[in-house]
Design an enzyme around this catalytic site. Structure first.
Site, PDB file in Angstrom:
ATOM      1  N   ASP B 184       0.857  -1.175   0.000  1.00  0.00           N
ATOM      2  CA  ASP B 184       0.000   0.000   0.000  1.00  0.00           C
ATOM      3  C   ASP B 184       0.897   1.231   0.000  1.00  0.00           C
ATOM      4  OD1 ASP B 184      -3.102   0.384   0.867  1.00  0.00           O
ATOM      5  OD2 ASP B 184      -1.855   2.069   1.539  1.00  0.00           O
ATOM      6  N   GLU B 227      -4.866   2.538  -3.873  1.00  0.00           N
ATOM      7  CA  GLU B 227      -3.408   2.633  -3.839  1.00  0.00           C
ATOM      8  C   GLU B 227      -2.816   1.333  -3.290  1.00  0.00           C
ATOM      9  OE1 GLU B 227      -5.505   4.495  -2.008  1.00  0.00           O
ATOM     10  OE2 GLU B 227      -4.764   4.764   0.038  1.00  0.00           O
TER      11      GLU B 227
END
Lengths: 204, 310
Positions: B184, B227
């Site tokens: 992430d 993301e």
């Protein structure tokens, strides 16, 4: 719903014609291919378009099969399609049977070539006896290992309800080859072939 | 009258005798360069048309004579037999005419039971050929775009999960090594807020390209969420996966993304897990990678954590 039934006499008559056609085909094929082609006793029945996909699924569902079709049309409204069904493990030697050099011809072309030969020799033999002349369209690969026959047939909506189905198995023992041929004469063409059969029956 | 019709057909017609000598050809065939010569009639077709596949075609023609039945050749199996130009050089890009060929048995005298000639017809199938090829390309492109993430051009979540599922089943069945890296982008919301969404997009695009360049061919890299990204590593043990994750983490931290006048730097939090017999299904494996990833976040980010049982 069209009511079509085949009488016992008509069936016997057709059976007899088919037996003779098979004999002639086998004879011609033996000369051309220089090996004995065994044709098994045919099975004749009427099938409905609704149950056709299911029939295929039951007979060929689990197998690696390729289906080819060749259309034909003769005089007096006699027309239909022959379907040739090949299982993957029985098609390795087709090039040898046909007398082709190795690697000269793709697998699909071997299948189209042998389909055409099996279809036309048999139907020509049938046509001779009923004094008919049959023309053929080019054979086409309908489904292969990627798309199942059942799926292909389900996508279609037929404009016929019943078809006369003649199932014949071919075997070339020398080359471990076998395949099934389904001759399908749909709709009105059944009545046309019945007329031909009746004429033959009257003459006897 | 009949011969006039044959002459003007929009289909090629040739007639050959039982020695394969050319007896007749119609107007359509005249566009074939070999037929411009005056002395072709009576000549063997394999001499006139050297491009014909001689042994295969001879065998087919033998069949037509012996079996008194037609033979065919389709563009799908062989694009052409006779090498000819076609009539749409401007609007198709096919070099030669795609052809459907029929070879028909002819008995020249009535009452004659022997086939003594073969009529060869040549149909132009260039149109069908061209559109079939286009269709194939379109379907391939559709399939590609169906499994690609529009922004980063790597696998989308659906396709990545499909591949993961297959790889997982294969790992279970054949006792293969399989590892998973989940990561992430740290504080991505802050990047978006500070530099704008377009800058954020550029970070995602460049990051995906950087990481993709570090992977092997069989690794599957996908965008898992906004993301969040995932890498599937077939035939890879935990140690190998950890080392790769660390290389990615360090390369990523050193990457500078330039957007307008800004130079943007970011870090990754990474979770790594390998398949072992305690993992029941692929969801299970993902959950564990996710837990390791959040451990990295809790420990201050820019970190790789290996999932530890218990």
């Amino acid at each position: 719903m069209i009511e079509i039934t085949i009488t016992e006499e008509q069936r016997d008559c057709l059976q007899e014609l088919i037996n003779v056609a098979m004999g002639r085909a086998s004879d011609k094929l033996a000369r051309y291919l220089q090996t004995f082609v065994h044709l098994q006793v045919p099975h004749i029945e009427l099938v409905s378009s609704a149950e056709l996909p299911q029939t295929f699924a039951e007979t060929y569902g689990d197998d690696n099969v390729t289906l080819l079709s060749q259309g034909f049309y003769g005089q007096d409204g006699i027309s239909g399609e022959t379907l040739l069904i090949y299982r993957a493990d029985h098609t390795k030697n087709i090039a040898k049977i046909l007398g082709y050099a190795p690697d000269e011809v793709s697998e699909m072309e071997q299948l189209t070539d042998i389909s055409s030969i099996l279809t036309t020799t048999f139907l020509n033999g049938l046509a001779e006896q009923i004094e008919n002349q049959i023309a053929y369209s080019a054979p086409r690969v309908i489904s292969s290992r990627e798309t199942s026959i059942e799926r292909h047939l389900q996508d279609l909506s037929f404009n016929w309800e019943l078809a006369l189905k003649v199932a014949i198995s071919y075997q070339v023992t020398d080359y471990e080859f076998n395949c099934d041929m389904l001759l399908l004469i749909p709709g009105v063409a059944i009545e046309n072939i019945q007329q031909v059969l009746n004429q033959i029956l009257e003459e006897y | 009258m009949h011969s006039l019709v044959v002459e003007s057909l929009n289909t090629g017609v040739l007639l050959i005798d039982s020695d394969y000598n050319l007896v007749y050809f119609n107007h359509f065939m005249r566009s074939h360069p070999a037929l411009k010569r005056p002395d072709v009639l009576g000549k063997n077709i394999f001499e006139v048309f050297p491009e014909l596949p001689k042994s295969w075609m001879t065998r087919k023609l033998q069949g037509v004579f012996m079996l008194d039945s037609p033979a065919f050749s389709s563009w799908e199996q062989r694009q052409f037999l006779f090498k000819m130009q076609h009539t749409r050089p401007i609007t198709t890009n096919s070099e030669f005419m795609a052809q459907n060929i029929s070879m028909l048995p002819i008995k020249s005298e009535t009452g004659n039971s022997e086939v003594d000639h073969v009529c060869i017809t040549v149909e132009d199938a260039t149109d069908v050929y061209f559109y079939q090829e286009k269709l194939k390309l379109t379907l391939a492109e559709l399939e590609r775009s169906n499994r690609t993430d529009g922004l980063t051009q790597i696998a989308n979540r659906r396709y990545w999960e499909e591949r993961f599922n297959t790889a997982f089943l294969s790992a279970v069945r054949y006792q293969e090594e399989l590892s998973l890296i989940l990561f992430d982008l740290d504080k991505f919301k802050q990047i978006n807020d500070t530099y704008g969404h377009q800058a954020g997009d550029k970070v995602l695009i460049e990051s995906a390209a950087l990481i993709q360049s570090m992977l092997r061919q069989h690794d599957v890299f996908g965008r898992y969420g906004g993301e969040e990204f995932a890498i599937l590593l077939p035939n890879t043990q935990l140690q190998g996966a950890y080392e790769l994750a660390e290389r990615i983490r360090i390369a990523f931290a050193n990457q500078v993304v330039n957007y307008k006048t800004d130079s943007i730097q970011a870090t990754l939090s990474i979770g790594v897990v390998s398949y072992h017999s305690g993992i029941r299904n692929y969801d299970d494996m993902l959950t564990r990678a996710d837990m390791a990833l959040y451990q990295s976040k809790r420990c201050g980010r820019n970190k790789t954590t290996i999932y530890q049982a218990g």
